[in-house]
Design a protein around this motif. Sequence first.
Motif, PDB file in Angstrom:
ATOM      1  N   ARG A 129      46.227  35.819  37.669  1.00  0.00           N
ATOM      2  CA  ARG A 129      45.310  36.267  37.019  1.00  0.00           C
ATOM      3  C   ARG A 129      45.407  37.532  36.472  1.00  0.00           C
ATOM      4  O   ARG A 129      44.955  38.029  35.169  1.00  0.00           O
ATOM      5  N   ARG A 161      37.370  36.411  44.397  1.00  0.00           N
ATOM      6  CA  ARG A 161      37.582  35.170  43.354  1.00  0.00           C
ATOM      7  C   ARG A 161      36.500  34.943  42.690  1.00  0.00           C
ATOM      8  O   ARG A 161      36.396  34.665  41.576  1.00  0.00           O
ATOM      9  N   ALA A 197      36.036  37.380  39.937  1.00  0.00           N
ATOM     10  CA  ALA A 197      37.313  37.228  38.793  1.00  0.00           C
ATOM     11  C   ALA A 197      36.823  36.262  37.735  1.00  0.00           C
ATOM     12  O   ALA A 197      37.627  36.208  36.722  1.00  0.00           O
ATOM     13  N   THR A 253      44.545  40.944  43.847  1.00  0.00           N
ATOM     14  CA  THR A 253      44.531  39.785  42.664  1.00  0.00           C
ATOM     15  C   THR A 253      45.780  39.214  42.466  1.00  0.00           C
ATOM     16  O   THR A 253      46.928  39.913  42.563  1.00  0.00           O
ATOM     17  N   VAL A 275      38.572  43.946  39.211  1.00  0.00           N
ATOM     18  CA  VAL A 275      39.353  42.879  39.739  1.00  0.00           C
ATOM     19  C   VAL A 275      40.664  43.170  39.192  1.00  0.00           C
ATOM     20  O   VAL A 275      41.772  43.041  40.119  1.00  0.00           O
TER      21      VAL A 275
END
Length: 490
Positions: A384, A360, A363, A380, A374
């Motif tokens: 996202r 996280r 990202a 993921t 990522v």
Amino acid sequence: MRSSPDRSGTARRHWRELAERACTDEAPFAAAALYPYAAPRERAGLEARMFGERRDRLLLASAPFVAPAVLARLAALDDGGAVQLRLARNPATSAAALGALWRADASPRLRQLIARHARTPRAVLGQIAAAAGEIETLRALCENGGVAAEVLATVSERRIGVLQRLLAVNIATAEDTLLALWAEADDEAVRAQILLHPHCPDVLLATVPASLLERRCLARQQRAPRALLAELANDRDAAVRRAAAENPGTPLAALVANCFDADATVRHAVAARRDLPPALAGCLVDDADARVRRALARNPACPPELLVRPATDADAEVRRAAARHPHCPHELLDRLSRDEVTWVQAAVAYRDELPYAVLRRLARSSDVDVLAGVARHPATAPSRLARLAIHDCPDVRRAVILNPRTPRMVLRLLRQDGYALHRAMAVDHPRFADTDRWRMRDDPDVQVRFRVFQHFARRDAMPAAHEASVHVTQLSHYQPHPPKEHMETT
């Protein structure tokens, strides 16, 4: 073909439309995608589109992604020199097609290409060897790793000096032929290559040669006696010591001195060994050369407890290597994910097993290398991935497609991507739906259309054509020209 009546009707409608489109497509590749799966009565129309124009025949003859059945049919047309030469160069051309191209009165260039081709039948190679009079054809024959050992022995009996090294390189050359070459060769490069050959006679591996080139090759020979390798590990030449340090047959006890060698490349070779004992790893963890420390940090044999020092190394490449170690502890990955150098962070992002908090955090980066890692990470979130699928950087979007867990709705965002490579990759994604693929049948790029047509032809193949499609070579990478295979020599 599925048994559902509705599915059968859809399959027939799809096939008819694809066949009509293929026959009017600007390029012959759409018809080539359908051809291996077509019933015999349907092939005539496809052949007319593929082979009607000489320009199209030349295009198909050079294309490594079309099915061997297309190339075989093209080889049977007896279409003249240029098409035949392209077929003989094409790595996808089948053994049967190459056999059809071969004839005793073929041009010298065609004979050379057939003699060098990896799929040429051994019987044909034997005929070429018997009929060949020009050096270039014999040279091509000696470069073919699929030729029979007895054919190479026949060539060796001609005692042509310029072919000796090629015979010594060829993986198919038999032990008795190598022994005969050793007795005849005046060139140390030929003898060195014989020492490196996997079929090198044991009698030649008994003593350390005087020639530097021969010692370098002997040090790479995995069948060399351990005592001989231990002696070569202390040779006066650094390249010999490096080769011995890289050789998995060299006794570990002989490598202790190499850990403190004055030449950094020797120490690097020890640091990269997959059987490196922890004691020797400890000797190299603080090496003065960053390349040695980098090799050790990346080596799976390096104990995880030693990675603390590489993870805090002053050299960013060493820290990145530690981040790529398969057993790097999570606490170190957390530290490396905060590294001041984004290239180090990217190495963490490309790992499949990451704590969610680390993923996280990464990202939120703005660096494209980190975001690409990522994007391909299986954990993921889809939301996202959807944002990354419309990123300005093509590397990030490509990573989204490479993620096997990217959902269909995200992949649909890439259906009209500006890069044909990405559209072609999306067609092959397991989560891409057939309805999405069908909408791409008019794609402006010829190879994207090829993939779409091939997918539906394979899916909707008539039972009569199914057997012919079993051996179709699938295009696994979007590349008009695949990388050439080279034979390694000294």
